[in-house]
Design a protein around this motif. Sequence first.
Motif, PDB file in Angstrom:
ATOM      1  N   TRP A 332      24.247  17.863   8.011  1.00 58.10           N
ATOM      2  CA  TRP A 332      24.429  18.237   6.751  1.00 58.10           C
ATOM      3  C   TRP A 332      25.978  18.556   6.222  1.00 58.10           C
ATOM      4  N   LEU A 333      26.740  18.660   6.873  1.00 59.41           N
ATOM      5  CA  LEU A 333      28.058  19.246   7.120  1.00 59.41           C
ATOM      6  C   LEU A 333      28.645  18.144   6.897  1.00 59.41           C
ATOM      7  N   ILE A 334      28.681  16.694   6.741  1.00 55.64           N
ATOM      8  CA  ILE A 334      28.882  15.328   6.397  1.00 55.64           C
ATOM      9  C   ILE A 334      28.733  15.486   5.284  1.00 55.64           C
ATOM     10  N   GLU A 335      27.534  15.871   4.548  1.00 53.87           N
ATOM     11  CA  GLU A 335      27.480  15.853   3.335  1.00 53.87           C
ATOM     12  C   GLU A 335      28.215  16.752   2.660  1.00 53.87           C
ATOM     13  N   GLU A 336      28.653  18.276   3.272  1.00 52.48           N
ATOM     14  CA  GLU A 336      29.056  19.048   2.166  1.00 52.48           C
ATOM     15  C   GLU A 336      30.570  19.340   3.169  1.00 52.48           C
ATOM     16  N   GLY A 337      31.065  18.235   1.828  1.00 54.55           N
ATOM     17  CA  GLY A 337      32.414  18.313   3.309  1.00 54.55           C
ATOM     18  C   GLY A 337      33.694  20.082   2.912  1.00 54.55           C
ATOM     19  N   GLY A 390      27.443  25.369   0.210  1.00 55.77           N
ATOM     20  CA  GLY A 390      26.682  24.062   0.131  1.00 55.77           C
ATOM     21  C   GLY A 390      25.843  23.598  -0.940  1.00 55.77           C
ATOM     22  N   ARG A 391      25.552  22.493  -1.919  1.00 57.97           N
ATOM     23  CA  ARG A 391      25.018  22.494  -2.635  1.00 57.97           C
ATOM     24  C   ARG A 391      22.991  22.669  -2.364  1.00 57.97           C
ATOM     25  N   THR A 392      23.411  22.217  -0.876  1.00 57.88           N
ATOM     26  CA  THR A 392      21.822  22.261  -0.708  1.00 57.88           C
ATOM     27  C   THR A 392      21.449  23.225   0.109  1.00 57.88           C
ATOM     28  N   ALA A 393      20.157  23.560   0.871  1.00 56.23           N
ATOM     29  CA  ALA A 393      20.103  24.917   1.485  1.00 56.23           C
ATOM     30  C   ALA A 393      20.183  24.110   2.961  1.00 56.23           C
ATOM     31  N   PRO A 394      21.376  24.857   3.549  1.00 55.03           N
ATOM     32  CA  PRO A 394      21.545  24.094   5.024  1.00 55.03           C
ATOM     33  C   PRO A 394      20.217  24.342   6.040  1.00 55.03           C
ATOM     34  N   PRO A 395      20.750  23.100   7.228  1.00 55.62           N
ATOM     35  CA  PRO A 395      19.327  22.730   7.835  1.00 55.62           C
ATOM     36  C   PRO A 395      19.003  23.599   8.783  1.00 55.62           C
ATOM     37  N   ALA A 396      17.666  23.964   9.694  1.00 54.41           N
ATOM     38  CA  ALA A 396      17.233  24.901  10.742  1.00 54.41           C
ATOM     39  C   ALA A 396      18.490  25.266  11.485  1.00 54.41           C
TER      40      ALA A 396
END
Length: 873
Positions: A332-337, A390-396
């Motif tokens: 997720w953090l790769i996507e959300e630079g 982030g643009r999307t919700a972060p994972p668990a």
Amino acid sequence: MTLPSPDGATPAMAQWFSLKAEHPEALLFFRMGDFYEMFFSDAEAAAGALDIALTARGTHGDIPIPMCGVPVGAASSYLARLIRRGFRVAVAEQTEPPRKPGKGGPKGPLARAVVRLVTPGTLTEDELLEAGRQNLLLAVASRGGRGTRGWGVAWIDISTGTFETAAVPAEGLMDLLGRLDPAEILAAAEIDLGDFAARRAPATIPPGPEAARRRVAETFHVASLDAFGTFSDEEAVAGAMALDYVRRSQAGQMPRLSRPQAHENGGVLGLDPATRASLDLLRTRDGGTEHTLLASVGRTVTAPGSRLLAEWIAAPLTRDAAIAARQDGWSWLIEEGGVRAALRQGLRGTPDIARALARLSLGRGLPRDAAAIRDGLAIARRIAQALTDGRTAPPALLADAMRHLGEATDLEARLKQALAEDLPARVEDGGVIAAGFDAELDAERALRDDSRRVIAGLQNDYAQKFGLASLKIRHHAQLGYVIEVPAATAPRLRERTDLILRQGTASAARFSTEELVSLDRRIAEAAERAATRERRIFAALVREILDEPAPPVIAGALAVLDVLQSCADLAAGGMWCRPEVTDDDAFTLTACRHPVVEAALPRSERFTPNDCVLEPAQRVMLLTGPNMAGKSTFLRQTALAVILAQAGLPVPAKAARIGVVDRLFSRVGASDDLARGRSTFMVEMTETAAILNQAGPRSLVVVDEIGRGTATLDGLAIAWSVLEAMHSTLRCRSIFATHFHELAELAESLPRLSPHTMSVREWKGQVIFQHEVIPGSARRSWGVHVARLAGVPEPVVRRAARLLAGLEKERAVGARPLPLFAPADSTPPAEEPDPGVPEPVRRMLEQLDPDELTPRTALDMVYAIKKLMLEES
Ligand code: ADP
């Protein structure tokens, strides 16, 4: 060395003897003024270890007492050196304030007591700890003493408050010790600690299971240990042993510890100490930290982050869901630079909250530890904010961490108000509490400072009054505030009755006045009251910090975030992939690399990536090739890929698909154990035995040169049979690197064996290693070429080349192939001629239909056959 009898000791030495008797196994640091002093054998041992002067003080029974000392101000660096050399130190402080001379009152030496035992497993100071490493005290308990049915293990890191336990099967102790790498181990003398024996603490007596349960429960203020989960008796005993040792080492004080957490059996990839040693996971074999897996993947920016990353690497998981949760976090953090950059930036400079809390909870907290909590909370709050961008919700995993980050804002605000901008090193230095926080403290400080101002103004008044422009008012350590004039002018003042001469020296004379004396007293009293008030306020703040449950949780969450951003930072470059970890026996690494070897290559050289396929149809790879061609590197990188993948971390490959491995065995590189009196071959066979006895269909085994430590034929025979066992009995995925090229012929009889070799090119008489793994087997060893590369003198190399050519020719012409090279199972061993089946027995067997036999007739048959055979022989 034994101590002399204490009889006839002076009162001070009698006190020393009695404190030493409480801690015979430790060096006694005996506080005397500004020094910690050591006597007798302690002094001799410490002077040697610290390279400081050994002197003598007084006598005992007419013999001079050996003595050495270290200044209190520099004690921690000396302590660190002593601990590293395996000593334990008991610190005895003066527990009553120094007495004013000549005031009557109690006689004899000042009261002293041991306030702390400093041992490798009970350290709290930053100077004594490694920032990026856990520092564990571990206790082992067993029902039968030797642990035939299994062990209870408990471990505590008092520097962070971790307290965990595990029930381990009989053979699992070494794996766990290898994984946790404890600094100090509590275990009864009869428990074999293998290579960890040197870390055993002096003997402790384990309590009984009931008492142990009670003691652990009491420590955590609960009625029963069951409140925290299910603990075996052995785990409870080990837990109580560890707690008792901590309590004793901290002179009765207990640091704040997390509630005991029992680990379930399993869930962790099995790695024995030999495997860890061969892979340089957290440390290299010489103890270095630079060329390790941890160093090559670590992009953490905080010490707690690197401690957690080390824990993940030391204990890879075996549940694919848990592994995927970690992967989801960093993916997720790769996507959300943007979030990643903010997180990385935000974490930089985060203080070590866990270690600051530990010191505060032991009453050993410094002003900067309170500031660490204040700053840590502020950083956590800002990070919580950044993570919502982030643009999307972060994972668990990230969402869990975020949930706690914004807590304890009241505490943060209060610490911000309370603590001064510029903090002193120690509370006693004064100035910890900010102005405006506490009215009473402000008043005392004002009184002190006003009086100082009055004094400063007095200098002018006195200079005029006494007609001496050179007159100064100075503060003097023993005399307090005094008037100071040059010695030459002193006689003019001596006559005056309003001046009292306090001191005359060759250059100056010092006088005081009643006014100065009273101001001096007022200043001293106000300063003393201010200091007491400040200490009280600081202690109250510490209590507030410790009463707040959020800081330890926030410390844990920040560490997780640091590890996840470290992974994302590594993988965002594109050279590292997210492996697919599956619940089957898949195994394909595409273009995999060895991160440590790659990093160590000179700039001019590129690392050659290699595929590694150990899928069910070809699960055993036989790897041949000359020395220096890259075999060990390939073996290790395959093992490292599994460790990284199952730790939930990125893998240095283009793609990877790995069916979860339950145990990993790596035997690469000579591990001479001659120091322990075992020959290389014996070590090799012991380790081979360990693999053959433990590996199963879900395991991965990478072994290098089995059978090298003995004569060629012996070695070949052993390598052959081990390879067969791996292929057909253990059915594990494996890479078997060998110099016995002949073994490649086994591919004909072992269907899942896939022979591979390191590609080598010969160019103008030079051999070039391409480090590429290709199907096939090596035809030559190139040993003579490697000898040349290594700098063996040219005449010797050429002579060897000629000899080799001769030998090869001889073998090609004359010799039949060695009987061992015949296909497996078809030819019986030459040295034992087959006696054949006696004719009557053969006839009997021919007439027999096994399907028609009852158990009774079968047994009769066996008796009959046996009789016939005996008659024939
Ligand atoms: P072997 O086990 O066959 O004797 P090593 O694995 O120890 O050989 O490798 C020898 C050296 O070759 C390494 O130290 C490294 O410098 C280099 N090397 C190994 N594998 C590679 C590779 N895949 N790409 C580039 N260089 C490599």
